[in-house]
Structure formats: C-alpha cells, structure tokens
Design a protein around this motif. Sequence first.
Motif, PDB file in Angstrom:
ATOM      1  N   PRO A  99       0.812  -1.231   0.000  1.00  0.00           N
ATOM      2  CA  PRO A  99       0.000   0.000   0.000  1.00  0.00           C
ATOM      3  C   PRO A  99       0.842   1.275   0.000  1.00  0.00           C
ATOM      4  O   PRO A  99       0.524   2.231  -0.732  1.00  0.00           O
ATOM      5  CB  PRO A  99      -0.832  -0.112   1.278  1.00  0.00           C
ATOM      6  CG  PRO A  99      -0.893  -1.577   1.567  1.00  0.00           C
ATOM      7  CD  PRO A  99       0.446  -2.114   1.120  1.00  0.00           C
ATOM      8  N   SER A 100       1.911   1.297   0.769  1.00  0.00           N
ATOM      9  CA  SER A 100       2.739   2.507   0.785  1.00  0.00           C
ATOM     10  C   SER A 100       3.509   2.659  -0.524  1.00  0.00           C
ATOM     11  O   SER A 100       3.771   3.783  -0.962  1.00  0.00           O
ATOM     12  CB  SER A 100       3.684   2.509   1.985  1.00  0.00           C
ATOM     13  OG  SER A 100       4.658   1.500   1.864  1.00  0.00           O
ATOM     14  N   ALA A 101       3.875   1.556  -1.164  1.00  0.00           N
ATOM     15  CA  ALA A 101       4.557   1.636  -2.461  1.00  0.00           C
ATOM     16  C   ALA A 101       3.633   2.245  -3.516  1.00  0.00           C
ATOM     17  O   ALA A 101       4.048   3.113  -4.296  1.00  0.00           O
ATOM     18  CB  ALA A 101       5.017   0.245  -2.905  1.00  0.00           C
ATOM     19  N   VAL A 102       2.379   1.823  -3.520  1.00  0.00           N
ATOM     20  CA  VAL A 102       1.400   2.381  -4.459  1.00  0.00           C
ATOM     21  C   VAL A 102       1.181   3.865  -4.166  1.00  0.00           C
ATOM     22  O   VAL A 102       1.161   4.699  -5.079  1.00  0.00           O
ATOM     23  CB  VAL A 102       0.069   1.596  -4.391  1.00  0.00           C
ATOM     24  CG1 VAL A 102      -1.019   2.285  -5.194  1.00  0.00           C
ATOM     25  CG2 VAL A 102       0.277   0.166  -4.881  1.00  0.00           C
ATOM     26  N   GLU A 103       1.053   4.204  -2.906  1.00  0.00           N
ATOM     27  CA  GLU A 103       0.856   5.602  -2.512  1.00  0.00           C
ATOM     28  C   GLU A 103       2.061   6.458  -2.902  1.00  0.00           C
ATOM     29  O   GLU A 103       1.900   7.561  -3.435  1.00  0.00           O
ATOM     30  CB  GLU A 103       0.609   5.686  -1.005  1.00  0.00           C
ATOM     31  CG  GLU A 103       0.329   7.091  -0.522  1.00  0.00           C
ATOM     32  CD  GLU A 103       0.070   7.143   0.981  1.00  0.00           C
ATOM     33  OE1 GLU A 103       0.071   8.265   1.523  1.00  0.00           O
ATOM     34  OE2 GLU A 103      -0.127   6.082   1.608  1.00  0.00           O
ATOM     35  N   ARG A 104       3.262   5.972  -2.652  1.00  0.00           N
ATOM     36  CA  ARG A 104       4.471   6.719  -3.012  1.00  0.00           C
ATOM     37  C   ARG A 104       4.561   6.922  -4.522  1.00  0.00           C
ATOM     38  O   ARG A 104       4.948   7.995  -4.988  1.00  0.00           O
ATOM     39  CB  ARG A 104       5.715   6.002  -2.498  1.00  0.00           C
ATOM     40  CG  ARG A 104       5.878   6.139  -0.995  1.00  0.00           C
ATOM     41  CD  ARG A 104       7.002   5.301  -0.439  1.00  0.00           C
ATOM     42  NE  ARG A 104       8.280   5.587  -1.073  1.00  0.00           N
ATOM     43  CZ  ARG A 104       9.317   4.766  -1.022  1.00  0.00           C
ATOM     44  NH1 ARG A 104       9.223   3.610  -0.393  1.00  0.00           N
ATOM     45  NH2 ARG A 104      10.447   5.094  -1.593  1.00  0.00           N
TER      46      ARG A 104
END
Length: 141
Positions: free
Chosen positions: A113-118
């Motif tokens: 999720p944080s990779a997609v957000e970044r």
Amino acid sequence: MTDGSGRSVEITRLALGRYEAVNPRGGTLRFGSGGDSDEFSPVELLLTAIAGCTAADVDYITVKRAEPTTFRVQVRGDKVRDETGNRMEDLAVTIEIAFPEGEAGDAAREVLPSAVERSHDRLCTVSRTVERGTPVSVEVV
C-alpha cells in the motif's frame, strides 16, 4: 537542460499512420493510428506509460522483499470528444499483485500500500505530469 534531467524521443514517419519512436539509447518502438492489431495508438501509449511507470515504481519497492507470483497493472479511461476538443477523462489504475506465502511475502504485502501511494503521490513522473496538466508547446521548424 544540462543537469541530466532532460528526456526525449524522436518520431519518424514510416507510412501513413505508422511511426517509429527512437530514444537516445537507440531503443525503438513502432506505433500507429491503432488500425492494426500489432500496433499501439498514441492514446494506448499514454495509458501504457501511466501503467508502466506505476508498475516499475511498485515493482522496485516490493521486489526487495519478495518476488511476485502475480503482477498485473491495468489502466483505463474514457475518450471524450466535445466542443473543447479530444481528451481522456476518468483515468483509473488497477493493480493486481500477489506474493508467495511466508515471511518474505508478508513483508512485500505489508509495504505494497505505501509503495502504491508513493508512486502516485511522488514517484511516477508520468501520472504526476498528467494530473498536474503540464502545458505542451508545439513548434514547426
């Protein structure tokens, strides 16, 4: 741009509605009006660039933890033709990624999720450029 930030491609006409793009490293990509099954249209290339940029960002972040067992990114949108001209609207990226069971897969799922957000908020040059609405200048020489 002498600081290394410049990017470019050169397009050459091969035939009516058929073109070849060449990057500075010599890579080539043929495309066209989309009339043939083996060619991408410019709009499909735009969608490919959005999906590809997101895919690369997420891949480089998550693969440090585990190799995916499934990795698909789809982007879609609606082509609009109205009094203001042609454009794409309602662009949406869908990401389907699976990782193996176990500690490494758990770590990859946790960071996903944080990779997609970044990627969306900071890393993906393509989608961020589209969202900002960066002007494009055109010059005939």
